[in-house]
Design a protein around this motif. Structure first.
Motif, PDB file in Angstrom:
ATOM      1  N   VAL A 127      -9.621  -6.978  14.894  1.00 43.69           N
ATOM      2  CA  VAL A 127      -8.463  -6.296  14.301  1.00 43.69           C
ATOM      3  C   VAL A 127      -8.974  -5.692  12.986  1.00 43.69           C
ATOM      4  O   VAL A 127      -9.402  -6.416  12.087  1.00 43.69           O
ATOM      5  CB  VAL A 127      -7.308  -7.287  14.045  1.00 43.69           C
ATOM      6  N   GLU A 128      -8.968  -4.365  12.912  1.00 44.10           N
ATOM      7  CA  GLU A 128      -9.716  -3.715  11.825  1.00 44.10           C
ATOM      8  C   GLU A 128      -8.852  -2.768  10.987  1.00 44.10           C
ATOM      9  O   GLU A 128      -7.843  -2.257  11.456  1.00 44.10           O
ATOM     10  CB  GLU A 128     -10.919  -2.968  12.416  1.00 44.10           C
ATOM     11  N   TRP A 130      -8.080   0.510   8.068  1.00 47.34           N
ATOM     12  CA  TRP A 130      -8.284   1.956   8.005  1.00 47.34           C
ATOM     13  C   TRP A 130      -9.241   2.388   6.884  1.00 47.34           C
ATOM     14  O   TRP A 130      -9.624   3.549   6.825  1.00 47.34           O
ATOM     15  CB  TRP A 130      -6.924   2.632   7.749  1.00 47.34           C
ATOM     16  N   ASN A 131      -9.614   1.484   5.970  1.00 46.83           N
ATOM     17  CA  ASN A 131     -10.330   1.986   4.780  1.00 46.83           C
ATOM     18  C   ASN A 131     -11.781   2.388   5.051  1.00 46.83           C
ATOM     19  O   ASN A 131     -12.306   3.292   4.416  1.00 46.83           O
ATOM     20  CB  ASN A 131     -10.216   1.012   3.598  1.00 46.83           C
ATOM     21  N   LYS A 154      -8.581  -3.555  18.141  1.00 48.59           N
ATOM     22  CA  LYS A 154      -7.240  -3.083  17.785  1.00 48.59           C
ATOM     23  C   LYS A 154      -7.411  -2.506  16.384  1.00 48.59           C
ATOM     24  O   LYS A 154      -7.577  -3.237  15.408  1.00 48.59           O
ATOM     25  CB  LYS A 154      -6.240  -4.256  17.765  1.00 48.59           C
ATOM     26  N   ALA A 156      -6.432   0.021  13.008  1.00 51.23           N
ATOM     27  CA  ALA A 156      -5.220   0.323  12.232  1.00 51.23           C
ATOM     28  C   ALA A 156      -4.516   1.531  12.855  1.00 51.23           C
ATOM     29  O   ALA A 156      -5.169   2.498  13.277  1.00 51.23           O
ATOM     30  CB  ALA A 156      -5.592   0.613  10.790  1.00 51.23           C
ATOM     31  N   SER A 157      -3.198   1.492  12.850  1.00 54.42           N
ATOM     32  CA  SER A 157      -2.445   2.524  13.569  1.00 54.42           C
ATOM     33  C   SER A 157      -2.549   3.904  12.917  1.00 54.42           C
ATOM     34  O   SER A 157      -2.197   4.897  13.547  1.00 54.42           O
ATOM     35  CB  SER A 157      -0.978   2.105  13.688  1.00 54.42           C
ATOM     36  N   TYR A 187       1.434  -5.554  18.335  1.00 53.60           N
ATOM     37  CA  TYR A 187       1.113  -6.899  17.839  1.00 53.60           C
ATOM     38  C   TYR A 187       1.264  -7.964  18.930  1.00 53.60           C
ATOM     39  O   TYR A 187       0.481  -8.899  19.006  1.00 53.60           O
ATOM     40  CB  TYR A 187       2.007  -7.270  16.654  1.00 53.60           C
ATOM     41  N   SER A 207      -5.403  -7.149   5.130  1.00 57.35           N
ATOM     42  CA  SER A 207      -4.663  -7.787   4.043  1.00 57.35           C
ATOM     43  C   SER A 207      -4.547  -9.291   4.289  1.00 57.35           C
ATOM     44  O   SER A 207      -4.727  -9.785   5.406  1.00 57.35           O
ATOM     45  CB  SER A 207      -3.267  -7.180   3.962  1.00 57.35           C
ATOM     46  N   ARG A 209      -1.802 -10.855   4.266  1.00 58.98           N
ATOM     47  CA  ARG A 209      -0.656 -11.062   5.157  1.00 58.98           C
ATOM     48  C   ARG A 209      -1.096 -10.987   6.626  1.00 58.98           C
ATOM     49  O   ARG A 209      -0.831 -11.891   7.423  1.00 58.98           O
ATOM     50  CB  ARG A 209       0.411  -9.986   4.869  1.00 58.98           C
ATOM     51  N   ALA A 210      -1.825  -9.911   6.966  1.00 57.97           N
ATOM     52  CA  ALA A 210      -2.295  -9.771   8.351  1.00 57.97           C
ATOM     53  C   ALA A 210      -3.224 -10.930   8.688  1.00 57.97           C
ATOM     54  O   ALA A 210      -3.161 -11.509   9.773  1.00 57.97           O
ATOM     55  CB  ALA A 210      -3.025  -8.442   8.525  1.00 57.97           C
ATOM     56  N   GLN A 213      -1.412 -14.145   9.497  1.00 60.15           N
ATOM     57  CA  GLN A 213      -0.731 -14.102  10.808  1.00 60.15           C
ATOM     58  C   GLN A 213      -1.733 -14.229  11.963  1.00 60.15           C
ATOM     59  O   GLN A 213      -1.529 -15.002  12.899  1.00 60.15           O
ATOM     60  CB  GLN A 213       0.073 -12.806  10.949  1.00 60.15           C
ATOM     61  N   LEU A 229     -10.654 -10.650   3.934  1.00 59.05           N
ATOM     62  CA  LEU A 229      -9.360 -10.199   3.383  1.00 59.05           C
ATOM     63  C   LEU A 229      -9.542  -9.514   2.030  1.00 59.05           C
ATOM     64  O   LEU A 229     -10.632  -9.100   1.682  1.00 59.05           O
ATOM     65  CB  LEU A 229      -8.405 -11.395   3.323  1.00 59.05           C
ATOM     66  N   CYS A 262     -12.114  -3.452  -0.212  1.00 58.65           N
ATOM     67  CA  CYS A 262     -11.852  -4.858  -0.552  1.00 58.65           C
ATOM     68  C   CYS A 262     -12.705  -5.278  -1.741  1.00 58.65           C
ATOM     69  O   CYS A 262     -12.265  -6.063  -2.569  1.00 58.65           O
ATOM     70  CB  CYS A 262     -12.076  -5.769   0.652  1.00 58.65           C
ATOM     71  N   LYS A 312       3.405   1.936  -2.233  1.00 63.40           N
ATOM     72  CA  LYS A 312       3.191   0.522  -2.577  1.00 63.40           C
ATOM     73  C   LYS A 312       2.516   0.411  -3.957  1.00 63.40           C
ATOM     74  O   LYS A 312       2.933  -0.367  -4.805  1.00 63.40           O
ATOM     75  CB  LYS A 312       2.319  -0.144  -1.502  1.00 63.40           C
ATOM     76  N   GLU A 360      -3.718  -7.513  -5.496  1.00 62.65           N
ATOM     77  CA  GLU A 360      -4.773  -6.563  -5.175  1.00 62.65           C
ATOM     78  C   GLU A 360      -4.213  -5.151  -5.362  1.00 62.65           C
ATOM     79  O   GLU A 360      -3.205  -4.798  -4.746  1.00 62.65           O
ATOM     80  CB  GLU A 360      -5.221  -6.760  -3.722  1.00 62.65           C
TER      81      GLU A 360
HETATM   82  P1  NDP Z   1      -3.059  -4.569   7.181  1.00 66.68           P
HETATM   83  O1  NDP Z   1      -3.824  -5.735   6.743  1.00 66.68           O
HETATM   84  O2  NDP Z   1      -1.650  -4.761   7.550  1.00 66.68           O
HETATM   85  O3  NDP Z   1      -3.820  -3.930   8.455  1.00 66.68           O
HETATM   86  C1  NDP Z   1      -5.126  -4.283   8.871  1.00 66.68           C
HETATM   87  C2  NDP Z   1      -5.165  -4.349  10.391  1.00 66.68           C
HETATM   88  O4  NDP Z   1      -4.398  -5.468  10.836  1.00 66.68           O
HETATM   89  C3  NDP Z   1      -4.534  -3.143  11.076  1.00 66.68           C
HETATM   90  O5  NDP Z   1      -5.254  -2.886  12.262  1.00 66.68           O
HETATM   91  C4  NDP Z   1      -3.125  -3.633  11.396  1.00 66.68           C
HETATM   92  O6  NDP Z   1      -2.522  -2.926  12.432  1.00 66.68           O
HETATM   93  C5  NDP Z   1      -3.444  -5.035  11.804  1.00 66.68           C
HETATM   94  N1  NDP Z   1      -2.335  -5.975  11.748  1.00 66.68           N
HETATM   95  C6  NDP Z   1      -1.561  -6.286  10.685  1.00 66.68           C
HETATM   96  N2  NDP Z   1      -0.699  -7.279  10.994  1.00 66.68           N
HETATM   97  C7  NDP Z   1      -0.930  -7.588  12.299  1.00 66.68           C
HETATM   98  C8  NDP Z   1      -0.347  -8.515  13.203  1.00 66.68           C
HETATM   99  N3  NDP Z   1       0.616  -9.344  12.842  1.00 66.68           N
HETATM  100  N4  NDP Z   1      -0.824  -8.540  14.477  1.00 66.68           N
HETATM  101  C9  NDP Z   1      -1.808  -7.721  14.864  1.00 66.68           C
HETATM  102  N5  NDP Z   1      -2.407  -6.823  14.048  1.00 66.68           N
HETATM  103  C10 NDP Z   1      -1.979  -6.759  12.782  1.00 66.68           C
HETATM  104  O7  NDP Z   1      -3.252  -3.429   6.126  1.00 66.68           O
HETATM  105  P2  NDP Z   1      -2.203  -2.388   5.513  1.00 66.68           P
HETATM  106  O8  NDP Z   1      -2.584  -1.059   5.962  1.00 66.68           O
HETATM  107  O9  NDP Z   1      -0.811  -2.796   5.715  1.00 66.68           O
HETATM  108  O10 NDP Z   1      -2.595  -2.538   3.977  1.00 66.68           O
HETATM  109  C11 NDP Z   1      -1.821  -3.331   3.104  1.00 66.68           C
HETATM  110  C12 NDP Z   1      -2.706  -3.908   2.031  1.00 66.68           C
HETATM  111  O11 NDP Z   1      -3.711  -4.711   2.620  1.00 66.68           O
HETATM  112  C13 NDP Z   1      -3.472  -2.926   1.180  1.00 66.68           C
HETATM  113  O12 NDP Z   1      -2.683  -2.385   0.189  1.00 66.68           O
HETATM  114  C14 NDP Z   1      -4.585  -3.797   0.676  1.00 66.68           C
HETATM  115  O13 NDP Z   1      -4.138  -4.548  -0.414  1.00 66.68           O
HETATM  116  C15 NDP Z   1      -4.881  -4.698   1.845  1.00 66.68           C
HETATM  117  N6  NDP Z   1      -6.004  -4.252   2.674  1.00 66.68           N
HETATM  118  C16 NDP Z   1      -7.211  -4.803   2.456  1.00 66.68           C
HETATM  119  C17 NDP Z   1      -8.283  -4.384   3.193  1.00 66.68           C
HETATM  120  C18 NDP Z   1      -9.608  -4.958   2.957  1.00 66.68           C
HETATM  121  O14 NDP Z   1     -10.614  -4.338   3.286  1.00 66.68           O
HETATM  122  N7  NDP Z   1      -9.669  -6.155   2.429  1.00 66.68           N
HETATM  123  C19 NDP Z   1      -8.188  -3.355   4.210  1.00 66.68           C
HETATM  124  C20 NDP Z   1      -6.834  -2.860   4.402  1.00 66.68           C
HETATM  125  C21 NDP Z   1      -5.821  -3.310   3.647  1.00 66.68           C
HETATM  126  P3  NDP Z   1      -1.406  -1.789  12.123  1.00 66.68           P
HETATM  127  O15 NDP Z   1      -2.104  -0.697  11.390  1.00 66.68           O
HETATM  128  O16 NDP Z   1      -0.960  -1.388  13.494  1.00 66.68           O
HETATM  129  O17 NDP Z   1      -0.337  -2.450  11.325  1.00 66.68           O
END
Ligand code: NDP
Length: 455
Positions: A127-128, A130-131, A154, A156-157, A187, A207, A209-210, A213, A229, A262, A312, A360
């Motif tokens: 699960v990857e 977008w950055n 899977k 990022a969308s 998901y 993140s 949060r992801a 989960q 993360l 990150c 955000k 962050e």
């Molecule tokens: P997310 O962490 O939500 O997304 C990362 C990946 O996880 C995406 O592919 C996303 O899919 C997927 N995902 C998230 N939740 C679930 C779930 N419950 N089940 C399955 N797949 C899941 O990143 P966001 O784009 O929402 O970014 C929010 C914040 O996260 C940023 O502001 C930053 O602080 C942090 N972040 C940190 C990164 C790092 O490299 N450490 C990278 C990206 C974000 P989908 O796109 O479909 O939601």
């Protein structure tokens, strides 16, 4: 349709993709499992050769692959080309060293012989984010392909075209879809795949949060996972630092990829002796950056990846100001329009009770702190729930190494910004996650480290 490529510079919808059907999920799992079984009888050397071909394909068409990154998530075109090059470096590293990294490890025990061999375990659900849409995927795919574990992606969308382009490079190299499959899963489908016995490992970058989960789903199904993360990485400037290089690197570390990494430098902790000059230095360089179209070579600061990322960050800045922090450089007026531009800012006066204190900031906003000595610098660095990376600037490398040992992160860089290298482990502690990517540790994360005793 959740998977949409929207140009972050102008908000235009480029293309959208339908979600995967359950039948596609099943075919993906079936093909992956077949690859896993076949790969057990395939020499690693053959996979090394194929991996090198993926790198060659991406290098030969670098502009094509780079442009997709600029269009899907707004990366400056030059930075996008750098990402393609770094992605292929990771592939080449495992293509060169795969077999030797996986060679048997002998152990000495009395009156007996023993060794550990590293076997494949099954499909890995990746699960990857977008950055770094190619680089992050390669960090999981390349080592696991060498091991003989298929990868199901899977992505990022917001980067569906990048996900497809990565798959295209793999197919062009002749690697079968069983070894790698991009799937536009929702998901629930991700959770179903994690629960399926054909999937034996889960790797997530994203993140907190992801991460929590997906880690919970993995734990529930007793599947090993790695979590890469977020972070609030410090950039420490000691009183004997080379100010010029610290300032240059600080700006690159904060504004590279529009601040969306990150391991971006996020909290600048500067000794009182150099504080004013440091802030003047970074302000002067922030001022020279030009926001604009990432495909225009005159642009030196990219838009953020999406409207929601922009909103955000704006919210976090507004909350910080309401909580007593101060903008000491930059214009906080939101940039209106369909694009996701964000003006760079430098913020100080962030006290421990400020909402921004331990968040962050994924964008071009620098938090600066003045400290009286190294002890205060380390205390501040460690007062974070995160523990990914960090940087220390000092002309006395031994002094910096000593401080590095006291910093609660998975990685520390001295007199350089934190970058990942194929040869060294990458990962964090605390709420920045667990497990390691890259190097010998990364390739062994998803192996059956099998002990064999013999006489
Ligand atoms: P997310 O962490 O939500 O997304 C990362 C990946 O996880 C995406 O592919 C996303 O899919 C997927 N995902 C998230 N939740 C679930 C779930 N419950 N089940 C399955 N797949 C899941 O990143 P966001 O784009 O929402 O970014 C929010 C914040 O996260 C940023 O502001 C930053 O602080 C942090 N972040 C940190 C990164 C790092 O490299 N450490 C990278 C990206 C974000 P989908 O796109 O479909 O939601």
């Amino acid at each position: 349709m959740a998977y949409k490529a929207i140009n972050p510079f102008n908000g235009e919808l480029i293309r959208e993709f339908p979600n995967a059907t359950d039948a596609e999920v099943e075919t993906t799992l079936k093909n992956a499992h077949e690859f896993y079984l076949e790969a057990k009888h395939q020499p690693i050397l053959e996979r090394e050769k194929m991996l090198k071909e993926v790198a060659d394909e991406m290098n030969a068409n670098i502009d094509y692959y780079a442009k997709i990154l600029s269009l899907n998530m707004g990366k400056l075109f030059n930075e996008a080309k750098q990402e393609v090059l770094r992605t292929t470096e990771f592939a080449e590293y495992y293509a060169r060293n795969g077999s030797s990294l996986l060679k048997d490890q002998p152990y000495e025990i009395p009156n007996n012989y023993a060794y550990v061999e590293y076997n494949s375990i099954g499909a890995i659900m990746a699960v990857e984010p977008w950055n770094f849409p190619y680089m992050q995927v390669m960090r999981v795919f390349a080592p696991n392909y060498i091991v003989g574990n298929p990868t199901i992606l899977k992505h990022a969308s917001i980067v569906p075209e990048a996900a497809q382009a990565f798959e295209e490079a793999i197919l062009k190299a002749g690697i079968p879809t069983g070894a790698f499959k991009n799937i536009f899963a929702d998901y629930d489908q991700v959770n179903k795949m994690i629960a399926d016995p054909r999937v034996q490992g889960v790797a997530l970058t994203g993140s907190e949060r992801a991460g929590s989960q997906i880690a919970a789903e993995s734990g529930k199904n007793l599947k090993k996972s790695t979590m890469e993360l977020g972070g609030t990485d410090v950039f420490m400037v000691l009183d004997d630092a080379d100010l010029k290089s610290a300032v240059n690197d600080a700006v690159l570390g904060r504004l590279g990829n529009a601040g969306q990494a990150c391991t971006s430098a996020k909290r600048f902790i500067v000794n009182q002796k150099l504080y004013d000059d440091f802030v003047d230095g970074i302000s002067a360089q922030f001022a020279k950056r030009t926001l604009g179209d990432p495909l225009d070579f005159k642009t030196t600061l990219a838009p953020m990846s999406s409207k929601s990322a922009q909103q955000k960050l704006q919210g976090q800045v507004n909350d910080a100001i309401s909580g007593g922090a101060e903008i000491i450089w930059g214009d906080n007026t939101p940039i209106k329009g369909p694009g996701s531009m964000f003006n760079p800012l430098i913020i100080s006066g962030i006290t421990a009770d400020n909402p921004m204190y331990d968040q962050e900031l994924f964008g071009p906003v620098a938090q600066v702190y003045k400290v009286k000595d190294d002890v205060e610098a380390v205390q501040l660095a460690n007062r974070s729930q995160y523990g990914l990376g960090g940087a220390i600037y000092s002309k006395d490398v031994e002094r910096a190494q000593n401080l590095a040992s006291h910093i609660e992160t998975g990685m520390v860089a001295i007199n350089q910004t934190m970058l990942s290298h194929a040869e060294v482990p990458f990962g964090g502690v605390k709420r920045s996650g667990y497990g390691r990517e890259l190097s010998d540790l990364g390739i062994k994360e998803f192996t059956n480290q099998k002990t064999i005793l013999y006489k």
